[in-house]
Write a protein that holds these residues in place. Structure first.
Motif, short mmCIF file in Angstrom:
data_model
loop_
_atom_site.label_atom_id
_atom_site.label_comp_id
_atom_site.label_asym_id
_atom_site.label_seq_id
_atom_site.Cartn_x
_atom_site.Cartn_y
_atom_site.Cartn_z
N PHE A 156 0.90 -0.73 0.15
CA PHE A 156 -0.19 0.31 0.27
C PHE A 156 1.17 1.21 0.57
CE2 PHE A 156 -2.98 -3.36 2.08
CZ PHE A 156 -3.83 -2.98 1.69
N ASN A 157 0.40 2.45 -0.45
CA ASN A 157 1.29 3.20 -0.41
C ASN A 157 0.61 4.23 0.92
OD1 ASN A 157 1.80 2.89 -3.20
ND2 ASN A 157 0.07 4.05 -4.04
N LEU A 158 1.63 4.72 1.39
CA LEU A 158 1.47 5.56 2.49
C LEU A 158 2.22 7.09 2.58
CD1 LEU A 158 1.06 5.81 6.40
CD2 LEU A 158 3.37 4.93 6.16
N GLU A 159 1.82 8.12 2.83
CA GLU A 159 2.24 9.30 2.94
C GLU A 159 2.14 9.57 4.32
OE1 GLU A 159 4.34 10.74 0.99
OE2 GLU A 159 3.65 9.99 -1.04
N PRO A 160 3.29 10.14 4.84
CA PRO A 160 3.62 10.56 6.64
C PRO A 160 4.17 11.79 6.18
CG PRO A 160 5.93 9.23 5.64
CD PRO A 160 4.86 9.33 4.63
N PHE A 161 3.62 12.52 7.97
CA PHE A 161 3.35 13.84 8.14
C PHE A 161 3.81 13.51 9.66
CE2 PHE A 161 1.75 14.25 4.31
CZ PHE A 161 1.85 15.31 3.71
N ALA A 162 4.89 14.58 10.25
CA ALA A 162 4.85 14.84 11.47
C ALA A 162 4.55 15.98 11.50
CB ALA A 162 6.32 14.75 11.47
N GLY A 163 4.56 16.15 13.27
CA GLY A 163 4.24 17.68 13.27
C GLY A 163 5.41 18.82 13.30
N ILE B 230 6.35 4.54 0.35
CA ILE B 230 6.63 5.40 0.32
C ILE B 230 6.83 6.41 -0.96
CG2 ILE B 230 7.01 7.87 1.45
CD1 ILE B 230 7.58 6.54 3.94
N PRO B 231 5.51 6.44 -2.32
CA PRO B 231 6.08 6.47 -3.47
C PRO B 231 6.29 8.33 -3.46
CG PRO B 231 4.07 5.97 -3.48
CD PRO B 231 3.85 6.35 -1.92
N SER B 232 6.50 9.12 -2.35
CA SER B 232 7.06 10.05 -2.36
C SER B 232 8.39 10.50 -2.39
CB SER B 232 6.44 11.50 -1.61
OG SER B 232 6.13 10.77 -0.70
N ARG C 150 3.14 16.86 -3.12
CA ARG C 150 3.53 15.09 -2.92
C ARG C 150 2.02 14.86 -4.34
NH1 ARG C 150 4.32 12.41 2.63
NH2 ARG C 150 5.36 14.95 3.71
N LEU C 151 1.20 14.92 -4.15
CA LEU C 151 0.10 14.58 -5.29
C LEU C 151 0.41 14.36 -6.92
CD1 LEU C 151 -3.59 14.36 -3.58
CD2 LEU C 151 -2.01 13.33 -3.46
N VAL D 169 -3.11 7.35 -2.70
CA VAL D 169 -2.38 7.35 -1.84
C VAL D 169 -3.93 6.28 -0.88
CG1 VAL D 169 -1.70 8.61 -0.04
CG2 VAL D 169 -2.02 9.40 -2.14
N ASP D 170 -3.40 5.26 -0.27
CA ASP D 170 -3.69 4.28 0.75
C ASP D 170 -4.12 5.32 1.66
OD1 ASP D 170 -4.27 2.21 -1.80
OD2 ASP D 170 -2.24 2.42 -1.15
N ALA D 171 -3.40 5.68 2.72
CA ALA D 171 -2.93 6.17 3.94
C ALA D 171 -2.30 7.42 4.16
CB ALA D 171 -3.14 4.64 4.49
N VAL D 172 -3.01 7.95 5.14
CA VAL D 172 -1.67 8.87 5.16
C VAL D 172 -2.24 9.03 7.09
CG1 VAL D 172 -1.75 11.37 5.27
CG2 VAL D 172 -2.64 10.71 3.73
N LEU D 173 -0.44 9.05 7.02
CA LEU D 173 0.04 9.25 8.68
C LEU D 173 -0.52 10.29 9.12
CD1 LEU D 173 0.78 8.75 11.46
CD2 LEU D 173 2.90 8.73 10.56
#
Ligand code: BGC
Length: 327
Positions: A123-130, A159-161, A191-192, A202-206
């Motif tokens: 699955f494609n995940l895009e992670p973000f942090a604060g 993580i495709p990005s 990213r998109l 994208v399948d999931a975004v953290l």
């Protein structure tokens, strides 16, 4: 409090002030518009006015050393509220939610919903942090990363990005300063546009919190994603009103709710114990090393809220009225 622009801090401030006033204390509640200098000036003024206790939700956890030196000279007690204050001996207690657990709950939610533990993927995940200046952000990211990392290693998550995240220590490579919705939207747009061509989805975004999730959701919509089957899993934190409505509308999958009333209750209790010279209740004396000392902390448990339990958790507890959520 750091800013009025984010819903939770308004609730935090109002609740704590109300409790303290009812208990007979004199209070001064100030918001610093997310500006570090403004927060320092506010603290300086409170010290000049002979405050006895400072409760601080810091903007930059490393910037308050000099002003807190002055507080210490006047024997003012300091409670770090929600966010730890770093690099100073002059912080007496810390009250917060279990920040690592917040991230862990977000990571576990993604794993469960994608069926990763049943071997599904990739699955494609895009992670973000604060925000990179917020001490909490690294705990949120570490909690999520410890859960997600094995699936990245086994390539069930990709993580495709191509964000460089060899370990959770690289969290600043995906941080969004000021916890800004506009910035998270722009970053998701980038990213998109750059990495999701040719029908890739994208399948999931953290997303570590609700303000970032809002921007991410707007970006997805503007790029043609529609709620329903093709809409990704999106995590959040705070149970802000707009996000709770988005959860009901299927635009956000979950939020990690931290009942700010409970945090205020705990801090009011700490204040009372300090004033009455009683032992101050803490439940964690190991985790929160601020670089100079381990600050005794009281950690409250965060709670996952999804569409199915908005009513039982947020309405039945009185956090929101049903009508406010359009229920
Ligand atoms: C808080 C979160 C909040 C974020 C942005 C963090 O320090 O723990 O609840 O979403 O700041 O204000």
């Amino acid at each position: 409090m750091p800013t009025k622009s984010l819903e939770r801090w308004n609730n935090d401030g109002a609740h704590l002030e109300d409790l303290l006033k009812k208990a007979g204390y004199t209070t001064t509640l100030q918001y610093a518009d997310n500006k570090v200098d403004q927060q320092i000036t506010q603290l300086q003024n409170m010290i000049n006015q002979n405050a006895q206790i400072l409760v601080v939700a810091s903007i930059d956890g490393t910037a308050l050393g000099p002003v807190l030196d002055k507080a210490a000279q006047q024997k003012i007690k300091v409670i770090a509220y929600d966010r730890l204050i770093n690099a100073t001996p002059n912080v007496d207690y810390y009250a917060t939610f279990d920040n690592y657990q917040v991230g862990k709950l977000q990571g576990e939610y993604i794993v469960k919903q994608l069926g990763l533990d049943a071997g599904k993927g990739p699955f494609n995940l895009e992670p973000f942090a604060g925000s990179s200046d917020d001490n909490n952000a690294k705990f949120f990211f570490a909690g999520a990363w410890d859960v997600l990392k094995p699936y990245l290693d086994s390539k069930k998550l990709v993580i495709p990005s191509g964000k460089k995240l060899a370990s959770d220590a690289d969290w600043k490579n995906v941080s969004i300063d000021g916890w800004s919705s506009q910035k998270s939207q722009a970053e998701m747009d980038n990213r998109l546009n750059s990495f999701y061509t040719g029908g890739k989805k994208v399948d999931a975004v953290l997303s570590p919190n609700d303000s970032l999730a809002l921007g991410i959701e707007q970006s997805l919509e503007s790029k043609g994603y529609r709620t329903g089957a093709g809409w990704p899993i999106i995590t959040g934190q705070d149970a802000d009103l707009a996000n709770t409505k988005n959860i009901l509308a299927g635009k956000q999958s979950m939020t990690v709710w931290k009942d700010t009333r409970a945090l205020g209750d705990q801090v009011a209790k700490m204040i009372d114990q300090i004033v009455k010279d009683q032992p101050v209740e803490t439940n964690d004396t190991k985790t929160y090393d601020n670089g100079v000392k381990v600050v005794p902390a009281y950690l409250l448990p965060p709670v996952v809220v999804t569409k199915d339990d908005v009513k039982s958790k947020l309405v039945d507890s009185g956090f929101y009225t049903a009508s406010k959520l359009g229920l």
